[in-house]
Design a protein around this motif. Structure first.
Motif, PDB file in Angstrom:
ATOM      1  N   UNK A   1     -50.597  27.546 -52.173  1.00  0.00           N
ATOM      2  CA  UNK A   1     -49.235  27.634 -52.696  1.00  0.00           C
ATOM      3  C   UNK A   1     -48.258  26.943 -51.749  1.00  0.00           C
ATOM      4  N   UNK A   2     -48.404  27.195 -50.454  1.00  0.00           N
ATOM      5  CA  UNK A   2     -47.536  26.546 -49.476  1.00  0.00           C
ATOM      6  C   UNK A   2     -47.746  25.031 -49.508  1.00  0.00           C
ATOM      7  N   UNK A   3     -49.009  24.618 -49.584  1.00  0.00           N
ATOM      8  CA  UNK A   3     -49.302  23.188 -49.658  1.00  0.00           C
ATOM      9  C   UNK A   3     -48.742  22.582 -50.930  1.00  0.00           C
ATOM     10  N   UNK A   4     -48.772  23.332 -52.015  1.00  0.00           N
ATOM     11  CA  UNK A   4     -48.236  22.854 -53.283  1.00  0.00           C
ATOM     12  C   UNK A   4     -46.748  22.542 -53.157  1.00  0.00           C
ATOM     13  N   UNK A   5     -46.029  23.412 -52.478  1.00  0.00           N
ATOM     14  CA  UNK A   5     -44.595  23.175 -52.266  1.00  0.00           C
ATOM     15  C   UNK A   5     -44.380  21.944 -51.393  1.00  0.00           C
TER      16      UNK A   5
ATOM     17  N   UNK B   1     -57.363  18.293 -48.565  1.00  0.00           N
ATOM     18  CA  UNK B   1     -57.741  19.156 -47.434  1.00  0.00           C
ATOM     19  C   UNK B   1     -58.418  18.373 -46.310  1.00  0.00           C
ATOM     20  N   UNK B   2     -57.921  17.192 -46.046  1.00  0.00           N
ATOM     21  CA  UNK B   2     -58.483  16.347 -44.992  1.00  0.00           C
ATOM     22  C   UNK B   2     -58.277  16.983 -43.621  1.00  0.00           C
ATOM     23  N   UNK B   3     -59.233  16.766 -42.749  1.00  0.00           N
ATOM     24  CA  UNK B   3     -59.098  17.227 -41.364  1.00  0.00           C
ATOM     25  C   UNK B   3     -57.975  16.493 -40.639  1.00  0.00           C
ATOM     26  N   UNK B   4     -57.535  15.376 -41.182  1.00  0.00           N
ATOM     27  CA  UNK B   4     -56.476  14.579 -40.555  1.00  0.00           C
ATOM     28  C   UNK B   4     -55.086  14.874 -41.131  1.00  0.00           C
ATOM     29  N   UNK B   5     -54.992  15.832 -42.044  1.00  0.00           N
ATOM     30  CA  UNK B   5     -53.723  16.117 -42.719  1.00  0.00           C
ATOM     31  C   UNK B   5     -52.626  16.545 -41.746  1.00  0.00           C
ATOM     32  N   UNK B   6     -52.947  17.399 -40.800  1.00  0.00           N
ATOM     33  CA  UNK B   6     -51.919  17.878 -39.860  1.00  0.00           C
ATOM     34  C   UNK B   6     -51.427  16.746 -38.963  1.00  0.00           C
ATOM     35  N   UNK B   7     -52.340  15.908 -38.511  1.00  0.00           N
ATOM     36  CA  UNK B   7     -51.942  14.768 -37.680  1.00  0.00           C
ATOM     37  C   UNK B   7     -51.026  13.829 -38.471  1.00  0.00           C
ATOM     38  N   UNK B   8     -51.407  13.542 -39.705  1.00  0.00           N
ATOM     39  CA  UNK B   8     -50.597  12.639 -40.526  1.00  0.00           C
ATOM     40  C   UNK B   8     -49.243  13.274 -40.857  1.00  0.00           C
ATOM     41  N   UNK B   9     -49.225  14.601 -41.060  1.00  0.00           N
ATOM     42  CA  UNK B   9     -47.964  15.291 -41.345  1.00  0.00           C
ATOM     43  C   UNK B   9     -47.000  15.180 -40.166  1.00  0.00           C
TER      44      UNK B   9
ATOM     45  N   UNK C   1     -45.885  22.399 -41.357  1.00  0.00           N
ATOM     46  CA  UNK C   1     -47.294  22.261 -41.744  1.00  0.00           C
ATOM     47  C   UNK C   1     -48.154  21.831 -40.564  1.00  0.00           C
ATOM     48  N   UNK C   2     -47.636  20.915 -39.765  1.00  0.00           N
ATOM     49  CA  UNK C   2     -48.412  20.356 -38.653  1.00  0.00           C
ATOM     50  C   UNK C   2     -48.543  21.316 -37.476  1.00  0.00           C
ATOM     51  N   UNK C   3     -47.687  22.323 -37.413  1.00  0.00           N
ATOM     52  CA  UNK C   3     -47.690  23.271 -36.276  1.00  0.00           C
ATOM     53  C   UNK C   3     -48.939  24.112 -36.219  1.00  0.00           C
TER      54      UNK C   3
END
Length: 118
Positions: A11-15, A67-75, A116-118
């Motif tokens: 849900x958070x990711x959806x927002x 749900x990529x493992x790199x999502x937080x880095x890219x964010x 998100x990245x935190x």
């Protein structure tokens, strides 16, 4: 318990995904408005930042959605680009509505990406 946590995260990711799409679209609109403006030469920095911001928002949303493992880095990178774009488009000398709106949505997207990245 783990199932509920996964639902909350989606849900958070959806927002965030909606916000990234809105930011990318607004940057594209701002990009076009700057190109059609009689002050285009003076707006080159904003034009380039809006283009870059739209691209990284699209890419980031794709990484988060899968749900990529790199999502937080890219964010985190996306937040940095959104900040630069927001700063450039929030310039008090620029009165174009597209620039002002772009600056506002980029700021919101920056904050959401940092969270998100935190």
């Amino acid at each position: 318990m783990e199932h509920k946590h996964g639902m909350m995260e989606r849900q958070e990711n959806s927002q965030l995904l909606k916000l990234l799409a809105e930011c990318a679209t607004e940057c594209e609109n701002c990009f076009d408005a700057c190109l059609e403006n009689e002050r285009t030469e003076k707006l080159i920095r904003q034009i380039r930042l809006c283009r870059d911001c739209a691209k990284i928002c699209y890419a980031t949303s794709s990484f988060i959605a899968s749900n990529s493992n790199h999502a937080k880095h890219l964010a985190k990178e996306c937040a940095d680009v959104c900040k630069d774009c927001a700063d450039a488009c929030s310039n008090k000398e620029d009165t174009e509505e597209e620039l002002m709106h772009c600056g506002q949505i980029c700021r919101k997207c920056e904050e959401a990406c940092r969270k998100f990245a935190a």
